[in-house]
Design a protein around this motif. Structure first.
Motif, PDB file in Angstrom:
ATOM      1  N   LYS A 101      25.192   9.695  25.175  1.00  0.00           N
ATOM      2  CA  LYS A 101      24.660   9.399  23.763  1.00  0.00           C
ATOM      3  C   LYS A 101      23.222   9.484  23.734  1.00  0.00           C
ATOM      4  CE  LYS A 101      28.655   6.902  22.156  1.00  0.00           C
ATOM      5  NZ  LYS A 101      29.190   5.778  21.454  1.00  0.00           N
ATOM      6  N   SER A 102      22.690   8.942  24.925  1.00  0.00           N
ATOM      7  CA  SER A 102      21.188   8.968  24.937  1.00  0.00           C
ATOM      8  C   SER A 102      20.537  10.367  24.844  1.00  0.00           C
ATOM      9  CB  SER A 102      20.597   8.186  26.098  1.00  0.00           C
ATOM     10  OG  SER A 102      19.185   8.057  26.155  1.00  0.00           O
ATOM     11  N   ARG A 103      21.290  11.387  25.795  1.00  0.00           N
ATOM     12  CA  ARG A 103      20.519  12.496  25.739  1.00  0.00           C
ATOM     13  C   ARG A 103      20.729  13.552  24.252  1.00  0.00           C
ATOM     14  NH1 ARG A 103      23.796  13.918  31.249  1.00  0.00           N
ATOM     15  NH2 ARG A 103      21.930  12.865  33.092  1.00  0.00           N
TER      16      ARG A 103
ATOM     17  N   ASN B 158      13.934   2.656  30.994  1.00  0.00           N
ATOM     18  CA  ASN B 158      14.949   3.600  30.330  1.00  0.00           C
ATOM     19  C   ASN B 158      16.045   2.855  29.901  1.00  0.00           C
ATOM     20  OD1 ASN B 158      13.209   5.628  30.895  1.00  0.00           O
ATOM     21  ND2 ASN B 158      14.313   6.516  32.513  1.00  0.00           N
ATOM     22  N   ALA B 159      16.465   1.774  30.749  1.00  0.00           N
ATOM     23  CA  ALA B 159      17.415   0.975  30.275  1.00  0.00           C
ATOM     24  C   ALA B 159      17.320   0.265  28.961  1.00  0.00           C
ATOM     25  CB  ALA B 159      18.069  -0.134  31.165  1.00  0.00           C
ATOM     26  N   ILE B 160      16.339  -0.225  28.874  1.00  0.00           N
ATOM     27  CA  ILE B 160      15.813  -1.094  27.522  1.00  0.00           C
ATOM     28  C   ILE B 160      15.532  -0.234  26.379  1.00  0.00           C
ATOM     29  CG2 ILE B 160      14.146  -2.412  26.515  1.00  0.00           C
ATOM     30  CD1 ILE B 160      13.653  -3.799  29.240  1.00  0.00           C
ATOM     31  N   TRP B 161      14.877   0.975  26.533  1.00  0.00           N
ATOM     32  CA  TRP B 161      14.377   1.661  25.361  1.00  0.00           C
ATOM     33  C   TRP B 161      15.444   2.893  24.996  1.00  0.00           C
ATOM     34  CZ3 TRP B 161      11.392  -0.130  22.124  1.00  0.00           C
ATOM     35  CH2 TRP B 161      10.548  -1.214  22.596  1.00  0.00           C
TER      36      TRP B 161
ATOM     37  N   ASP C  49      23.137  -1.721  32.599  1.00  0.00           N
ATOM     38  CA  ASP C  49      23.240  -2.291  31.442  1.00  0.00           C
ATOM     39  C   ASP C  49      24.405  -1.691  30.685  1.00  0.00           C
ATOM     40  OD1 ASP C  49      22.859   0.350  29.586  1.00  0.00           O
ATOM     41  OD2 ASP C  49      21.304   0.651  31.159  1.00  0.00           O
ATOM     42  N   ASN C  50      24.638  -2.367  29.547  1.00  0.00           N
ATOM     43  CA  ASN C  50      25.779  -2.126  28.400  1.00  0.00           C
ATOM     44  C   ASN C  50      25.375  -1.293  27.140  1.00  0.00           C
ATOM     45  OD1 ASN C  50      24.355  -4.304  27.163  1.00  0.00           O
ATOM     46  ND2 ASN C  50      26.269  -5.157  26.539  1.00  0.00           N
ATOM     47  N   GLY C  51      24.383  -0.477  27.481  1.00  0.00           N
ATOM     48  CA  GLY C  51      23.772   0.293  26.528  1.00  0.00           C
ATOM     49  C   GLY C  51      24.712   1.417  26.087  1.00  0.00           C
TER      50      GLY C  51
END
Length: 512
Positions: free
Chosen positions: A443-445, A403-406, A436-438
């Motif tokens: 924002k992902s949601r 999840n952190a990567i994608w 992570d610093n994503g």
């Protein structure tokens, strides 16, 4: 009798007068063909070996142009006579290029790096000496500096040649014999031509016969060099084909293994469902929960689906296409090791923390292939924690890293950081922090809501249930907390996952 005399006179004419009978022109034409051919090969193969060799033959041609008595080349070069007036300079140039070509041809730098560096330092000194005497000659106009400097150059190159040939005989490459034999032929013919030259000049006779011997040596040497280059190219192509065949074979084996694993997983799922249903009817709820947890563990492991396998192999295939076989084999080995670990974990519900971290590092490295190694990944473990002595649910961390990567890092495109930190807040617990610093949860949601097709991953919910089942053996429960870093600090971005695990005291080193 007359016919024998006539035939002898023809041979003598060919032998004694190479400048007039066309033997010189033939030799230069032969060398010019090799020069053009290998110069074009350089642009095709992008290998500087061909450029060095074409330069070597080209300067041999320049060193002999001064002997052309007439004809097309004579008329062509007459207006720029200065070009042919420095045969010794051209001779020095092709000697220097010969050494560079020889070291590149036999890959001396790879097999004997210290020897390569030492010889090239000496060669740089020789080059500097040649440039210095040429500059002095240009300012003074005294030909003595070129003549005497050439004598010193010959001595230096002879010494360097003796030193250089020592590692050539130690090489394991079969192409070394082309270079050694070709060089020895030219050396022998050069010595013979020099002896004949001195003898004929002392007798007041034509010295052209000495050049016939030298030109014969040039031709024989470069025939062997050309054959050696062809043999070397064939060896490179054969090795490339063998590497591709090995990778294709490995790919087929991995594909067969994937199908076998999938079939086995499907059979295991069906068997577990039947067994769970039978035990539910018998009222053994505890046993049912255990089997259901194991079933969900298999379902989680199946998240390493064919898409991940094919995407990883496609990334490795890119290195094969780019002819970077070292990286291709390196990452294929990592990929095979990861698959073996995943298969091994299907036989165990738990694994050591050390094995889990190593498996996750392999997984991130493989995923990082598709991001051109842009993700900076690190693992930090407190010194008082012994990873080999702790047991955690197998592949517990994989869904969070995925999840952190994608969902967190991939939209950023640059400055991607992913960290795993393990602490010990108490003697009966450890905390695993994945940060992570994503772009963060919010924002992902929003991005996910805008998508037409929404694929909800069950990996995290299964991880919660597995952690709950794992905690039943301990007095304290395990927890999973997911936080958007923006909520903690408005100028931060990314996601933090904190997994708290109960442990046994023997898994912790006692502090002094």
């Amino acid at each position: 009798m007359a016919e024998g005399v006539l035939e002898q006179s023809y041979l003598e004419y060919f032998y004694y007068y190479p400048f007039q009978n066309g033997f010189l022109t033939f030799t230069l034409g032969f060398l010019f063909s090799l020069t053009v051919y290998h110069f074009l090969l350089y642009f095709q193969q992008k290998d500087t070996l061909y450029l060095y060799y074409s330069g070597y033959t080209f300067f041999i041609i320049l060193s002999q142009l001064i002997h052309i008595p007439d004809g097309f080349l004579f008329q062509l070069l007459y207006p720029i006579e200065i070009v042919v007036n420095y045969p010794m300079v051209y001779t020095e140039a092709y000697y220097i290029l010969y050494f560079v070509f020889a070291f590149k041809f036999l890959n001396v730098k790879e097999q004997f790096p210290k020897w390569h560096n030492t010889c090239f330092k000496i060669l740089y000194v020789v080059i500097g000496f040649c440039v210095l005497k040429l500059v002095i000659y240009m300012f003074t106009g005294d030909y003595f500096y070129l003549d005497f400097g050439y004598l010193i150059f010959t001595v230096l190159m002879s010494i360097l040649g003796i030193i250089t040939y020592i590692p050539f005989f130690k090489m394991r490459s079969p192409v070394k014999y082309y270079l050694i034999i070709g060089s020895m032929i030219l050396f022998v013919f050069s010595v013979i031509s020099l002896v004949i030259y001195e003898g004929l000049e002392g007798a007041g006779m034509s010295i052209e016969a000495a050049y016939s011997i030298l030109y014969t040596g040039y031709i024989l040497e470069n025939v062997l060099f050309s054959l050696g280059l062809g043999h070397k190219q064939k060896l490179i192509l054969d090795e490339r084909n063998r590497s591709q065949e090995r990778l294709i074979t490995q790919f087929k084996e991995n594909e067969e293994l994937r199908l076998k694993v999938q079939t086995q997983l499907e059979e295991n799922v069906k068997a577990m469902e039947i067994k769970a249903e039978a035990e539910r009817l018998k009222g053994l709820k505890t046993q049912y929960d255990k089997q259901l947890a194991e079933l969900k563990l298999l379902a989680l492991r199946s998240q390493m689906n064919p898409h991940f396998i094919f995407n990883s192999l496609n990334s490795i295939k890119r290195y094969i296409i780019d002819n970077d076989k070292e990286k291709a084999v390196y990452y294929m080995n990592k990929f095979a090791k990861l698959i073996r670990r995943i298969l091994a974990s299907t036989m165990e519900k738990e694994s050591s923390l050390a094995d889990e971290l190593e498996t996750m590092e392999l997984y991130v490295n493989i995923e990082n292939l598709r991001f051109n190694q842009e993700i900076a990944f690190s693992i930090q473990v407190d010194t008082e924690i012994s990873p080999n002595g702790l047991k955690i649910p197998s592949l517990l961390l994989q869904p969070f890293l995925e999840n952190a990567i994608w969902h967190g890092l991939s939209p950023k495109k640059n400055d991607m950081q992913l960290q795993i930190a393990i602490h010990k807040p108490s003697d009966s617990q450890i905390q695993i922090e994945i940060k992570d610093n994503g772009i963060g949860l919010l924002k992902s949601r929003k991005i996910k809501e805008r998508k037409v097709h929404k694929n909800d991953s069950v990996g995290i919910s299964l991880s919660r249930e597995r952690l709950e089942h794992f905690s039943k053996k301990y007095s304290r429960k395990g927890t999973i907390k997911i936080t958007d870093l923006y909520e903690l600090q408005s100028n931060s971005s990314g996601t933090q996952v904190v997994i708290t695990l109960p442990i046994k005291l023997k898994g912790i080193k006692k502090t002094p």
